[in-house]
Motif scaffolding. Sequence first.
Motif, mmCIF file in Angstrom:
data_model
loop_
_atom_site.group_PDB
_atom_site.id
_atom_site.type_symbol
_atom_site.label_atom_id
_atom_site.label_comp_id
_atom_site.label_asym_id
_atom_site.label_seq_id
_atom_site.Cartn_x
_atom_site.Cartn_y
_atom_site.Cartn_z
ATOM 1 N N VAL A 176 52.851 30.864 43.040
ATOM 2 C CA VAL A 176 52.056 31.887 42.358
ATOM 3 C C VAL A 176 51.439 32.834 43.383
ATOM 4 O O VAL A 176 51.464 34.050 43.234
ATOM 5 C CB VAL A 176 50.956 31.244 41.486
ATOM 6 C CG1 VAL A 176 50.141 32.329 40.780
ATOM 7 C CG2 VAL A 176 51.577 30.303 40.472
ATOM 8 N N LYS A 177 50.933 32.244 44.452
ATOM 9 C CA LYS A 177 50.318 33.076 45.485
ATOM 10 C C LYS A 177 51.333 34.013 46.122
ATOM 11 O O LYS A 177 50.993 35.099 46.581
ATOM 12 C CB LYS A 177 49.693 32.191 46.569
ATOM 13 C CG LYS A 177 48.386 31.550 46.119
ATOM 14 C CD LYS A 177 47.663 30.948 47.315
ATOM 15 C CE LYS A 177 46.566 30.010 46.862
ATOM 16 N NZ LYS A 177 46.471 28.844 47.760
ATOM 17 N N ASP B 232 48.037 34.263 37.992
ATOM 18 C CA ASP B 232 48.006 35.541 38.718
ATOM 19 C C ASP B 232 47.673 36.624 37.702
ATOM 20 O O ASP B 232 48.470 36.919 36.816
ATOM 21 C CB ASP B 232 49.382 35.787 39.344
ATOM 22 C CG ASP B 232 49.535 37.191 39.892
ATOM 23 O OD1 ASP B 232 48.566 37.980 39.836
ATOM 24 O OD2 ASP B 232 50.638 37.498 40.392
ATOM 25 N N GLY C 68 53.778 35.351 44.545
ATOM 26 C CA GLY C 68 54.286 36.298 43.571
ATOM 27 C C GLY C 68 55.611 35.886 42.950
ATOM 28 O O GLY C 68 56.213 36.645 42.214
ATOM 29 N N THR D 126 47.040 39.829 38.367
ATOM 30 C CA THR D 126 47.181 41.213 38.841
ATOM 31 C C THR D 126 48.045 42.046 37.900
ATOM 32 O O THR D 126 47.954 43.257 37.893
ATOM 33 C CB THR D 126 47.763 41.257 40.263
ATOM 34 O OG1 THR D 126 48.979 40.527 40.265
ATOM 35 C CG2 THR D 126 46.797 40.661 41.263
ATOM 36 N N SER E 241 50.135 38.045 32.515
ATOM 37 C CA SER E 241 49.232 36.895 32.381
ATOM 38 C C SER E 241 48.856 36.694 30.910
ATOM 39 O O SER E 241 48.663 35.565 30.461
ATOM 40 C CB SER E 241 47.992 37.050 33.269
ATOM 41 O OG SER E 241 47.380 38.287 33.086
ATOM 42 N N ASP F 89 50.681 45.018 45.225
ATOM 43 C CA ASP F 89 50.481 43.834 46.066
ATOM 44 C C ASP F 89 49.384 44.073 47.092
ATOM 45 O O ASP F 89 48.573 43.201 47.361
ATOM 46 C CB ASP F 89 51.784 43.474 46.784
ATOM 47 C CG ASP F 89 52.788 42.836 45.837
ATOM 48 O OD1 ASP F 89 52.377 42.462 44.719
ATOM 49 O OD2 ASP F 89 53.969 42.726 46.217
ATOM 50 N N TYR G 57 42.184 31.101 39.332
ATOM 51 C CA TYR G 57 42.795 32.394 39.629
ATOM 52 C C TYR G 57 43.426 32.420 41.009
ATOM 53 O O TYR G 57 42.795 32.056 41.997
ATOM 54 C CB TYR G 57 41.761 33.512 39.484
ATOM 55 C CG TYR G 57 41.291 33.614 38.054
ATOM 56 C CD1 TYR G 57 42.047 34.316 37.122
ATOM 57 C CD2 TYR G 57 40.143 32.950 37.625
ATOM 58 C CE1 TYR G 57 41.642 34.371 35.797
ATOM 59 C CE2 TYR G 57 39.735 33.014 36.310
ATOM 60 C CZ TYR G 57 40.499 33.721 35.393
ATOM 61 O OH TYR G 57 40.117 33.774 34.101
ATOM 62 N N ALA G 58 44.669 32.847 41.038
ATOM 63 C CA ALA G 58 45.377 32.932 42.314
ATOM 64 C C ALA G 58 44.777 34.031 43.186
ATOM 65 O O ALA G 58 44.788 33.948 44.410
ATOM 66 C CB ALA G 58 46.853 33.208 42.059
ATOM 67 N N PHE G 59 44.302 35.093 42.540
ATOM 68 C CA PHE G 59 43.677 36.193 43.281
ATOM 69 C C PHE G 59 42.306 36.431 42.677
ATOM 70 O O PHE G 59 42.136 37.319 41.834
ATOM 71 C CB PHE G 59 44.547 37.452 43.200
ATOM 72 C CG PHE G 59 45.933 37.220 43.699
ATOM 73 C CD1 PHE G 59 46.205 37.297 45.060
ATOM 74 C CD2 PHE G 59 46.957 36.877 42.824
ATOM 75 C CE1 PHE G 59 47.483 37.042 45.528
ATOM 76 C CE2 PHE G 59 48.231 36.628 43.291
ATOM 77 C CZ PHE G 59 48.493 36.702 44.641
ATOM 78 N N ARG H 152 46.405 42.242 45.379
ATOM 79 C CA ARG H 152 46.544 40.898 45.926
ATOM 80 C C ARG H 152 46.067 40.838 47.361
ATOM 81 O O ARG H 152 45.937 39.761 47.937
ATOM 82 C CB ARG H 152 48.000 40.457 45.865
ATOM 83 C CG ARG H 152 48.469 40.271 44.447
ATOM 84 C CD ARG H 152 49.930 39.913 44.396
ATOM 85 N NE ARG H 152 50.269 39.410 43.074
ATOM 86 C CZ ARG H 152 51.501 39.424 42.576
ATOM 87 N NH1 ARG H 152 52.489 39.921 43.285
ATOM 88 N NH2 ARG H 152 51.735 38.943 41.381
#
Lengths: 376, 247
Positions: free
Chosen positions: A89-90, A132, A92, A134, A139, A338, A169-171, A342
């Motif tokens: 996930v981090k 994620d 992408g 973003t 999502s 990104d 949350y990844a970000f 991110r």
Amino acid sequence: MSLKRTLAITKKQFLSIGHDPRSLALMILAPIMAMLIFGFAFGTQPEHVKVVIVNHDHGTLASQFINKINHTDLDITTSTNKSEAKNQVKNGQSVAAIIFPNDFTADALPRLAPRGGQLLPPKGTKITVFLDTTDQQLSAVVNSSLAAASQKMESGSGSSLPITFSTDYAFPKAKDAGYINYFAAGIMVFAITVFTTLLTLLAFVGERTSGTLDRLRITPANETEIVVGYELAFGAIAAVQGILLLAVAYFVYHILIIGSVFLAGLLIVLTAIDAQIIGVLISAAAKRESQAVQFLPFIIFPVFLLSGIFIPVQSLPNWLRPFSYVLPTTWAIDGIRDVLLRGWGLSHIWPHLLILLGFAVILSTLAIVGLKRNRQ
Amino acid sequence: MNTDSQKKTLTFDNVSKTYGDITALNKLSFSIAEGELYGLIGPNGAGKTTSIRLLLGLERPSEGRIEILGHSPSNRAHYSEIGYMPQETSLYIELTVEENLELFGRLYGLDRSALKNKISELLAFVELTERRKTVVANLSGGMKHRASLAVALLPEPKLLILDEPTVGVDPELRQGFWSRFAEMQKKGITILITTHYMDEAAHCHRVGLISSGHLIAQGTPNALLKESQAKNLEEAFLKLIKREAIK
Ligand SMILES: Nc1ncnc2c1ncn2[C@@H]1O[C@H](COP(=O)(O)OP(=O)(O)OP(=O)(O)O)[C@@H](O)[C@H]1O
Ligand SMILES: [Mg+2]
């Protein structure tokens, strides 16, 4: 007002269209193309959203749950390792990691009391969703698919199950990113692309019709110098535009800028250079300014609809998606998102830069070869 | 002038050029010797501009062979040695006269101070010194033409190609132009010029008369007068074209 004179003007217009079959074709084709792309692109919900599932459940309930998930909405892969799934996930690669704990079944069902055969209410269990955010359209699909699956489970079992979701949350900084953050990158790239393509297209058609291009070509200046000279000028203009657009996005819309502004700017400059060469290439097919303008819809609509500005590329129909990947704007928008949302740096973004640069090299070569062939 | 014994600056050898069904050039052959001032004369659509474009490598001949300064036209090596004034103005109309001259001067590799001197000298020659800051779009037709000539004279060429350089230019300035051309020719520069003005053709060493893409007569102005038994070149031109038509 004389009808005769008015009709004479009308007739003249039809005559000039008649002398110009290409214009006629474009006039008919452009709206049809726009309609088709709009329909296909907007007519579909985001689908095939990539998620990775980690199922540690010792029982069978998690598998049942997974079977209830709509496999068209979510494109599921599995993993046995929680941190590896999160990394996906981090990076992408996936929009979410969905993690079922060891005692998922045990905790969801009524348990036997430690003493005696009495049934106690279930302890309750939770699914961890590492998400994620973003791209909120994607999502949102994850959330709604999980909710739907959960509902199906309940109606299947006839009773309510004590399953809750816990979202990580990844970000984290982009946790509450509004749509504007997501659109900002797309709108910037779109504006710069259309503006730059139009400007170069008109400039180059002007060069051809006015005879200045011929005049340039019989000086010691060669085709490469002419094309690269233009690229530098438009690259510089785009750098200024990019800074202004980022400033507006930041100060007016308060978009998140987590990564490097410089890197985002670099992506914008490369976008403009690609757009510029596309303008040069199209100019070869246009004999006049009026013809040149007719090519614009063929730039605007694909870029607008296929490069992921509003509609995630992932959710385009399979047959349409390859077209997205041959648009430089798709890579530019993805890269800028990104960076901005991110916070990714060069170590993640270099493929985007390389691809945009590759487009520039390939398209420039085509433009230069085209100009040379024209000469001899 | 015996041209056979001299070095050729450019040669057309049986050159044809067709655009669809239009034959712009039909087996055109002629050559120009080094240092010559050669006039290419002919009615509208005769193929004068087409020959020049082929010569410069801007288009390719359908048939035949062209040589310019010892190379094929597509060879770039000689481009710094050619001055060219197209029939259409062909300047950046949104730039000033001076900016156009600076751009092309740089492309021809002139360094800053040489360029500055050259530009003021050329502006004086085409009488545009006062208008040097005017954007080309706002010049009169004749002035645009003069600015275009100035650009053509920027390089120090071995060969100067001028496509109707005096169209729309007033008589006094026209005379000035021709004395400049004569001067340049004396310095050893070869000049190919097209024109519709017959009195101007008299300034040329040799004149080639072209009609329907074919050379129908060629020689010194005097020889052409003799050949056609005409009083002046205008009459000679008309007679020769008529004679060709009867053939
Ligand atoms: N790009 C083109 N496409 C089609 N036909 C062309 C093209 N260029 C020139 N022609 C045709 O070639 C012929 C010769 O044209 P050219 O311009 O060489 O004449 P010219 O002698 O320079 O005439 P003028 O004195 O009017 O300048 C004309 O019949 C013209 O219509
Ligand atoms: Mg002409």
